[in-house]
Each structure stands twice: as C-alpha cells, then as structure tokens.
Design an enzyme around this catalytic site. Sequence first.
Site, mmCIF file in Angstrom:
data_model
loop_
_atom_site.group_PDB
_atom_site.id
_atom_site.type_symbol
_atom_site.label_atom_id
_atom_site.label_comp_id
_atom_site.label_asym_id
_atom_site.label_seq_id
_atom_site.Cartn_x
_atom_site.Cartn_y
_atom_site.Cartn_z
ATOM 1 N N ASP A 214 22.021 44.030 40.194
ATOM 2 C CA ASP A 214 22.335 44.903 41.327
ATOM 3 C C ASP A 214 22.106 46.370 40.981
ATOM 4 O O ASP A 214 21.465 47.105 41.723
ATOM 5 C CB ASP A 214 23.785 44.714 41.771
ATOM 6 C CG ASP A 214 23.992 43.444 42.572
ATOM 7 O OD1 ASP A 214 22.992 42.803 42.958
ATOM 8 O OD2 ASP A 214 25.161 43.081 42.818
ATOM 9 N N ASP A 227 27.774 44.917 39.219
ATOM 10 C CA ASP A 227 27.586 43.882 40.230
ATOM 11 C C ASP A 227 28.496 44.207 41.405
ATOM 12 O O ASP A 227 29.719 44.360 41.242
ATOM 13 C CB ASP A 227 27.942 42.513 39.638
ATOM 14 C CG ASP A 227 27.110 41.392 40.237
ATOM 15 O OD1 ASP A 227 25.975 41.657 40.658
ATOM 16 O OD2 ASP A 227 27.600 40.248 40.281
ATOM 17 N N LYS A 229 30.351 43.194 44.821
ATOM 18 C CA LYS A 229 30.848 42.000 45.500
ATOM 19 C C LYS A 229 31.620 42.393 46.753
ATOM 20 O O LYS A 229 32.233 43.457 46.816
ATOM 21 C CB LYS A 229 31.781 41.192 44.574
ATOM 22 C CG LYS A 229 31.127 40.720 43.278
ATOM 23 C CD LYS A 229 29.965 39.774 43.542
ATOM 24 C CE LYS A 229 29.350 39.286 42.252
ATOM 25 N NZ LYS A 229 28.129 38.481 42.481
#
Length: 308
Positions: A214, A227, A229
């Site tokens: 990411d 990352d 989320k």
Amino acid sequence: MSLDSPKKRSPYSLSDSERYSSLVKSVMSFRVSAQTPETLQEEDEHLYGRIIKAQTPKRQERSEPKIFHPFSLNEKNEETEDSGHLLRIALKRDQARSVVPSVTRILQQTLSPEQIFYLERWKKKMIADLGEDGFKEYTQNLFRQGRLFHSALDDLLTSGVTQKDQQSLDTSEFSSHVQGYMQSITHILEDVTAARAIESTVQHDTLNYLGIVDCVARYRGVLCVIDWKTSEKQKPFLSNTFDNPVQVAAYAGALNSDGNYNYQVENGLIVVAYKDGSPGHAHQINTELMQQYWNSWLLRLEKFRELS
C-alpha cells in the site's frame, strides 16, 4: 441503535457483517488484502450457539520454519535521508498470470480448517438472507469502498501536501463514501511523511512470491511498510488485525530482496480507519516483532508449498 432497543433486528444485522467482510474480500479477490477476523469461532458461537463436536487430537504447530531465510539483506541499508523519488511499480499482466503466487493467495489458501468452516457457514447464512444476487452486490460494495479509500489516500500522499497541511485537512472534499474513513485517520496522517512507494509491486525472487504494498513512508520518523485497513468495528489492539501483521512482514521481506528498491524496511504500520469517523488506530510493528511475523510468514509459505 442501543442494545435494549425494542425494535426487532434482522438476522443479517445480528451477523455483524463487518467482522466477516474482510475475510470475504481475501477469499474472493486476488488484490484485496487477507484481512480476516481474529476470533471467528468466538463470534460465531456468540451469534449461533456453541457447536458440540468430538474431540480430535491437535497437531502441534511448528514455531520455526524448516529453512530460515533472512528478512533483510546486509547489502541494503535503510537510508537516513529520503531522495524524494516516489516509486509506483505496477503489477504487469504477465506477472498476475504467472506461476508466482501473491501474498494474498498464499494467506487465503493456508487458513486453518476452523476458519474455513466458519467462513462457509456464515456465507451460507448471508446468501439465505440476501440471495445470490444480494450477496454478490454486498461483496462488490465492499471492494468499491476499499478502492475509493485507497484512491483518496494515494491522491493525498502524491499531491505534495505537507505535514502542516494535513493537520488542517478538510475531509469534506472527499467522496461521501470515504469521508468518515479519512476523518478517522487525520490525526495519523499528520505523522506520515516522506512517502517512498505507493501501490507498488514487490517480488521475492528467491522465495518466489509477490505482492502490492500500500505505502512505504516514514511514521514519526521511522521508515515503515504501511497497510491501510477499513473497519466498522473497533480494533484497538494489533491482535485484532489477525493475519495483517504477517502480510506486512511478507511485503517488507519481498521489498528488502527486490532490486527495484535501493533501501530496506524493518518496521511496519497497520492503520485502521473507521467508517463512522471515530479516531482510527495506528498499530506499529517494530523490528523485533517484524522478525517474529516473518517467521510466521515462512511457515505459511511452507504450508502453501506442501498443499500445492
């Protein structure tokens, strides 16, 4: 809605769909991260009652891989100064169709039997409630929402917005689908600087796997694989993110061995954004923890090869 509300709730609302949605994403999409709930069995028993089944001997899981492979390489060092060059290496079509498996695929195909059982049980109940078409639309909406959120972050991080600008970020400028998520992580974005890579492919040639990271950037001065989320349920602890730390370690290990990146990353960060705009959580994974999760990844990789 309060817990003592007299209004009758549907079975679908009781199923707490968010806890399962990330696992659905990992099973039904090549690209979507393997973001599974941490207590499928506990949640399922709470909703539908405990399942009584015969006791079976538990196989002792190994804590160390058969063959250890280093997480980082000595010839690549974490840079103390950032060049400002932003990498975005796209996944080539021939890579996607090649025999090189993705991190997502490896994680989803090495789920435990219990995780698979409860996922299938929930999926059947969802289809019974929504129908095949309704369930398909539900999953498509999850993917669309995740893409919009990542797109908004990409635009922000590549626009040259400074740390000072992020402190006064106007989230109303974003799509209504992602305003809550962006508001949720505004305070976290203040500490994210010097992005080095965004939505960029990493590949480990020796261990033969690839993934799409990411973001690589500094969080409070420390270079991290980040990352992003999304969640509708609070995840205040790293343990609530289930396999995500293993995923981050896998990405970092691949980046560290990938010749396209002239630096290595030994830390990770999982940022959880909430749809209702409540303050998100930033779960840091230090070097020591990354080594532990790297070991877990090597074990999953071995299991994947045994099943292949």
